[in-house]
Motif scaffolding. Structure first.
Motif, PDB file in Angstrom:
ATOM      1  N   GLY A 139       0.678  -1.379  -0.007  1.00 19.61           N
ATOM      2  CA  GLY A 139       0.063   0.136   0.120  1.00 19.61           C
ATOM      3  C   GLY A 139       0.914   1.229  -0.197  1.00 19.61           C
ATOM      4  N   ASN A 140       1.848   1.125   0.836  1.00 21.08           N
ATOM      5  CA  ASN A 140       2.860   2.493   1.046  1.00 21.08           C
ATOM      6  C   ASN A 140       2.026   3.774   1.188  1.00 21.08           C
ATOM      7  N   ASN A 141       1.055   3.614   2.252  1.00 19.66           N
ATOM      8  CA  ASN A 141       0.234   4.597   2.512  1.00 19.66           C
ATOM      9  C   ASN A 141       0.609   5.096   3.821  1.00 19.66           C
ATOM     10  N   PRO A 142       1.566   6.320   4.032  1.00 21.07           N
ATOM     11  CA  PRO A 142       2.027   6.680   5.470  1.00 21.07           C
ATOM     12  C   PRO A 142       0.881   6.938   6.408  1.00 21.07           C
ATOM     13  N   ILE A 143      -0.359   7.516   5.675  1.00 19.94           N
ATOM     14  CA  ILE A 143      -1.328   8.274   6.496  1.00 19.94           C
ATOM     15  C   ILE A 143      -1.989   6.944   7.164  1.00 19.94           C
ATOM     16  N   LEU A 144      -2.333   5.859   6.441  1.00 17.26           N
ATOM     17  CA  LEU A 144      -3.038   4.860   6.853  1.00 17.26           C
ATOM     18  C   LEU A 144      -2.024   3.999   8.027  1.00 17.26           C
ATOM     19  N   ILE A 145      -0.866   3.888   7.546  1.00 20.64           N
ATOM     20  CA  ILE A 145       0.086   3.392   8.608  1.00 20.64           C
ATOM     21  C   ILE A 145       0.119   4.235  10.029  1.00 20.64           C
ATOM     22  N   LYS A 146       0.088   5.304  10.016  1.00 18.45           N
ATOM     23  CA  LYS A 146       0.026   6.176  10.922  1.00 18.45           C
ATOM     24  C   LYS A 146      -1.241   5.952  11.822  1.00 18.45           C
TER      25      LYS A 146
END
Length: 188
Positions: A139-146
């Motif tokens: 996914g490489n989605n930093p907002i979702l990871i956070k």
């Protein structure tokens, strides 16, 4: 309570069409319903397929359906439905592509959602570690990871930074309440 959207089934005299829409309380929700209605009215399979493709095409969603499809629908409907029934069904069918989907997808999403909920509830650290690892790689989605990291620690769970003796690549489970991260620390 009375249904306020969709087709009031009592206004449709054709028993087969009434059965097609009764399953979803008068709302044309599945692409299969549109195809069954078209077939019931007398469309050939190629015509049914063409209508379904046109109304569900992502480029065409939200745009008015061409006159040829509308004329074709009312042409077939005149032998099977009253004018009022035909207008009622057409008004629900013409824009179904903006919200309808395959019935099999509905079932699959339900099953996946049920399993995800179960895993999140009973195997919480493993669920989050797997989800976070997937997001880091695919996914490489930093907002979702956070968001996932904050959600995990908000329930008295612990997330540790790199542990040279216990960590592996990505996120890994240390014990029933702790996840260790290897390299991602931008979530605080």
């Amino acid at each position: 309570f009375p249904v306020t959207i969709g087709i009031d089934e009592t206004r449709i005299k054709d028993k087969e069409i009434r059965e097609i829409v009764s399953e979803t309380f008068g709302v044309i929700l599945y692409q299969e319903q549109v195809m069954n209605i078209c077939r019931r009215l007398g469309y050939t399979w190629p015509e049914t397929h063409k209508f379904r493709k046109r109304t569900t095409s992502t480029e065409m969603i939200g745009k008015p359906v061409e006159k040829e499809f509308e004329e074709q629908f009312f042409n077939y409907a005149k032998d099977k439905l009253t004018d009022e029934e035909a207008k009622l069904i057409w008004s629900n069918m013409k824009d179904h592509g903006s919200y309808s989907f395959n019935k099999s997808h509905c079932v699959t999403y339900g099953i996946v959602g049920m399993w995800m909920s179960y895993l999140k509830r009973y195997y919480r650290p493993y669920f989050y570690a797997a989800f976070l690892n997937f997001e880091m790689i695919e996914g490489n989605n930093p907002i979702l990871i956070k968001k996932l990291c904050k959600e995990y620690i908000s329930d008295n769970s612990e997330m540790r930074m790199l542990d040279l003796y216990k960590s592996v690549e990505g996120f890994s489970v240390i014990d029933d309440n702790t996840i260790a991260e290897r390299c991602y620390r931008d979530w605080e």
